[in-house]
Design a protein around this motif. Sequence first.
Motif, PDB file in Angstrom:
ATOM      1  N   UNK A 178       9.765   7.295  -4.976  1.00  0.00           N
ATOM      2  CA  UNK A 178       8.773   8.331  -4.707  1.00  0.00           C
ATOM      3  C   UNK A 178       8.256   8.904  -6.021  1.00  0.00           C
ATOM      4  N   UNK A 179       6.933   8.930  -6.166  1.00  0.00           N
ATOM      5  CA  UNK A 179       6.307   9.497  -7.356  1.00  0.00           C
ATOM      6  C   UNK A 179       5.638  10.831  -7.008  1.00  0.00           C
ATOM      7  N   UNK A 180       5.677  11.755  -7.958  1.00  0.00           N
ATOM      8  CA  UNK A 180       4.985  13.036  -7.811  1.00  0.00           C
ATOM      9  C   UNK A 180       4.617  13.537  -9.197  1.00  0.00           C
ATOM     10  N   UNK A 181       3.797  14.575  -9.271  1.00  0.00           N
ATOM     11  CA  UNK A 181       3.373  15.064 -10.574  1.00  0.00           C
ATOM     12  C   UNK A 181       3.483  16.581 -10.686  1.00  0.00           C
ATOM     13  N   UNK A 182       3.570  17.036 -11.926  1.00  0.00           N
ATOM     14  CA  UNK A 182       3.526  18.451 -12.268  1.00  0.00           C
ATOM     15  C   UNK A 182       2.344  18.673 -13.206  1.00  0.00           C
ATOM     16  N   UNK A 183       1.769  19.858 -13.163  1.00  0.00           N
ATOM     17  CA  UNK A 183       0.746  20.228 -14.146  1.00  0.00           C
ATOM     18  C   UNK A 183       1.135  21.555 -14.785  1.00  0.00           C
ATOM     19  N   UNK A 184       0.736  21.730 -16.052  1.00  0.00           N
ATOM     20  CA  UNK A 184       1.108  22.930 -16.797  1.00  0.00           C
ATOM     21  C   UNK A 184      -0.083  23.509 -17.544  1.00  0.00           C
ATOM     22  N   UNK A 185      -0.072  24.842 -17.652  1.00  0.00           N
ATOM     23  CA  UNK A 185      -1.039  25.581 -18.458  1.00  0.00           C
ATOM     24  C   UNK A 185      -0.222  26.212 -19.592  1.00  0.00           C
ATOM     25  N   UNK A 186      -0.154  25.553 -20.711  1.00  0.00           N
ATOM     26  CA  UNK A 186       0.787  25.958 -21.765  1.00  0.00           C
ATOM     27  C   UNK A 186       0.219  27.021 -22.697  1.00  0.00           C
ATOM     28  N   UNK A 187      -1.065  27.325 -22.608  1.00  0.00           N
ATOM     29  CA  UNK A 187      -1.680  28.288 -23.517  1.00  0.00           C
ATOM     30  C   UNK A 187      -1.666  29.707 -22.961  1.00  0.00           C
ATOM     31  N   UNK A 188      -1.061  29.886 -21.816  1.00  0.00           N
ATOM     32  CA  UNK A 188      -0.976  31.211 -21.208  1.00  0.00           C
ATOM     33  C   UNK A 188       0.063  32.059 -21.935  1.00  0.00           C
ATOM     34  N   UNK A 189       0.045  33.358 -21.624  1.00  0.00           N
ATOM     35  CA  UNK A 189       1.037  34.265 -22.212  1.00  0.00           C
ATOM     36  C   UNK A 189       2.449  33.775 -21.893  1.00  0.00           C
ATOM     37  N   UNK A 190       2.638  33.303 -20.669  1.00  0.00           N
ATOM     38  CA  UNK A 190       3.879  32.653 -20.249  1.00  0.00           C
ATOM     39  C   UNK A 190       3.511  31.301 -19.655  1.00  0.00           C
ATOM     40  N   UNK A 237       9.111  16.883  -4.085  1.00  0.00           N
ATOM     41  CA  UNK A 237       9.692  17.164  -2.767  1.00  0.00           C
ATOM     42  C   UNK A 237      10.591  18.400  -2.736  1.00  0.00           C
ATOM     43  N   UNK A 238      10.998  18.898  -3.905  1.00  0.00           N
ATOM     44  CA  UNK A 238      11.809  20.105  -3.949  1.00  0.00           C
ATOM     45  C   UNK A 238      10.958  21.362  -4.057  1.00  0.00           C
ATOM     46  N   UNK A 239       9.652  21.192  -4.160  1.00  0.00           N
ATOM     47  CA  UNK A 239       8.737  22.316  -4.301  1.00  0.00           C
ATOM     48  C   UNK A 239       7.932  22.519  -3.018  1.00  0.00           C
ATOM     49  N   UNK A 240       7.217  23.632  -2.962  1.00  0.00           N
ATOM     50  CA  UNK A 240       6.385  23.912  -1.793  1.00  0.00           C
ATOM     51  C   UNK A 240       5.318  22.833  -1.662  1.00  0.00           C
ATOM     52  N   UNK A 241       5.076  22.378  -0.439  1.00  0.00           N
ATOM     53  CA  UNK A 241       4.165  21.257  -0.207  1.00  0.00           C
ATOM     54  C   UNK A 241       2.734  21.593  -0.628  1.00  0.00           C
ATOM     55  N   UNK A 277       0.839  -1.188   0.000  1.00  0.00           N
ATOM     56  CA  UNK A 277       0.000   0.000   0.000  1.00  0.00           C
ATOM     57  C   UNK A 277       0.881   1.247   0.000  1.00  0.00           C
ATOM     58  N   UNK A 278       0.888   1.990  -1.101  1.00  0.00           N
ATOM     59  CA  UNK A 278       1.707   3.206  -1.163  1.00  0.00           C
ATOM     60  C   UNK A 278       1.323   4.196  -0.062  1.00  0.00           C
ATOM     61  N   UNK A 279       2.313   4.904   0.415  1.00  0.00           N
ATOM     62  CA  UNK A 279       2.109   5.910   1.454  1.00  0.00           C
ATOM     63  C   UNK A 279       2.049   7.286   0.802  1.00  0.00           C
ATOM     64  N   UNK A 280       1.034   8.065   1.158  1.00  0.00           N
ATOM     65  CA  UNK A 280       0.943   9.451   0.703  1.00  0.00           C
ATOM     66  C   UNK A 280       1.439  10.332   1.839  1.00  0.00           C
ATOM     67  N   UNK A 281       2.555  10.994   1.619  1.00  0.00           N
ATOM     68  CA  UNK A 281       3.163  11.791   2.690  1.00  0.00           C
ATOM     69  C   UNK A 281       4.125  12.796   2.074  1.00  0.00           C
ATOM     70  N   UNK A 282       4.566  13.742   2.897  1.00  0.00           N
ATOM     71  CA  UNK A 282       5.534  14.736   2.447  1.00  0.00           C
ATOM     72  C   UNK A 282       6.935  14.203   2.681  1.00  0.00           C
ATOM     73  N   UNK A 283       7.733  14.204   1.641  1.00  0.00           N
ATOM     74  CA  UNK A 283       9.109  13.720   1.695  1.00  0.00           C
ATOM     75  C   UNK A 283      10.061  14.914   1.826  1.00  0.00           C
ATOM     76  N   UNK A 284      10.975  14.832   2.773  1.00  0.00           N
ATOM     77  CA  UNK A 284      12.003  15.866   2.932  1.00  0.00           C
ATOM     78  C   UNK A 284      13.003  15.730   1.792  1.00  0.00           C
ATOM     79  N   UNK A 285      13.276  16.826   1.099  1.00  0.00           N
ATOM     80  CA  UNK A 285      14.187  16.745  -0.041  1.00  0.00           C
ATOM     81  C   UNK A 285      15.593  16.293   0.353  1.00  0.00           C
ATOM     82  N   UNK A 286      15.916  16.394   1.637  1.00  0.00           N
ATOM     83  CA  UNK A 286      17.217  15.902   2.101  1.00  0.00           C
ATOM     84  C   UNK A 286      17.313  14.379   2.005  1.00  0.00           C
ATOM     85  N   UNK A 287      16.157  13.710   1.899  1.00  0.00           N
ATOM     86  CA  UNK A 287      16.143  12.251   1.783  1.00  0.00           C
ATOM     87  C   UNK A 287      16.443  11.772   0.361  1.00  0.00           C
TER      88      UNK A 287
END
Length: 310
Positions: free
Chosen positions: A224-236, A244-248, A173-183
Amino acid sequence: MLQEMLKDVVRTKSYQNVMYKNPFLFKDKIVLDVGAGTGILSLFCAKVGAKHVYAVECSSMADMAQEIVKQNGLSDVITVLKGKIEEIELPVDQVDIIISEWMGYFLLYENMLNTVLYARDKWLVKDGLVLPDKASLHLTAIEDADYKEDKIEFWNNVYGFDMSCIRKQSIMEPLVDIVDQKQLVTNCQLLKTMDISKMSAGDASFTAPFKLVAERDDYIHALVAYFDVSFTKCHKLMGFSTGPKSRATHWKQTVLYLEDVLTVCEGETVTGFMTVAQNEKNPRDIDITLKYSLNGRRCIVSRTQHYRMR
């Protein structure tokens, strides 16, 4: 959970910034908000000039969203529809934009992706926008001896008794938790990119190769798995990461504990394949199969493990 999601600044401010900094996308457009919840995304759309917003929510929260819309004087712009996307009828034949916060843990667990794709195919005008339009799943590896010993290896000897059958269940059973980037012990590897504007429902099941390179001498207890999402049709280009390297965020990360403790030296690699699929008996659940190998100076390991998010 509702308040947790709204207080998730990364999540909510990202959507707000997309709309408030790109009003040209929404001006005089008809918008469909899939899984509207409190209607916060619909409110953002109305504020930046959408012609009309249809906020669809199947839970009892639809009644509250209706009241929120009324309290904010936007009843002439936002129509709340209570029901499932697959069962309702919109008052219009087509919409210009579909917006949704459909992502679940591990991106795909208990998510609304199939619902968004259904709405896209049924109502979205040709060359219309799906927001967000890109999502990507990533993988890395961590040292996590203390947790694994406390929560998993504990079952090997419980007051002198062998309860390892429970250990087998707990490690699946995968664990959903915050990982410290130092790990983090290795680099981060892109597993899968999804184009929500073009993909089919079946594309959410896949097998992807990975190669994780150790960045220091250490032990690996989990991937450890994580995801990113993008809005590519914006001006930028805009978006956010749940890594784990981003804000929780409230999505945190998904931790897959390994049967073996891998001993790695800097530069050594853990290679393999990850297979992700909806569970046949319960499509809300996710089955994950992990095949991995380490051919290091100190050990050789090759194993297949199965997990289920439920």
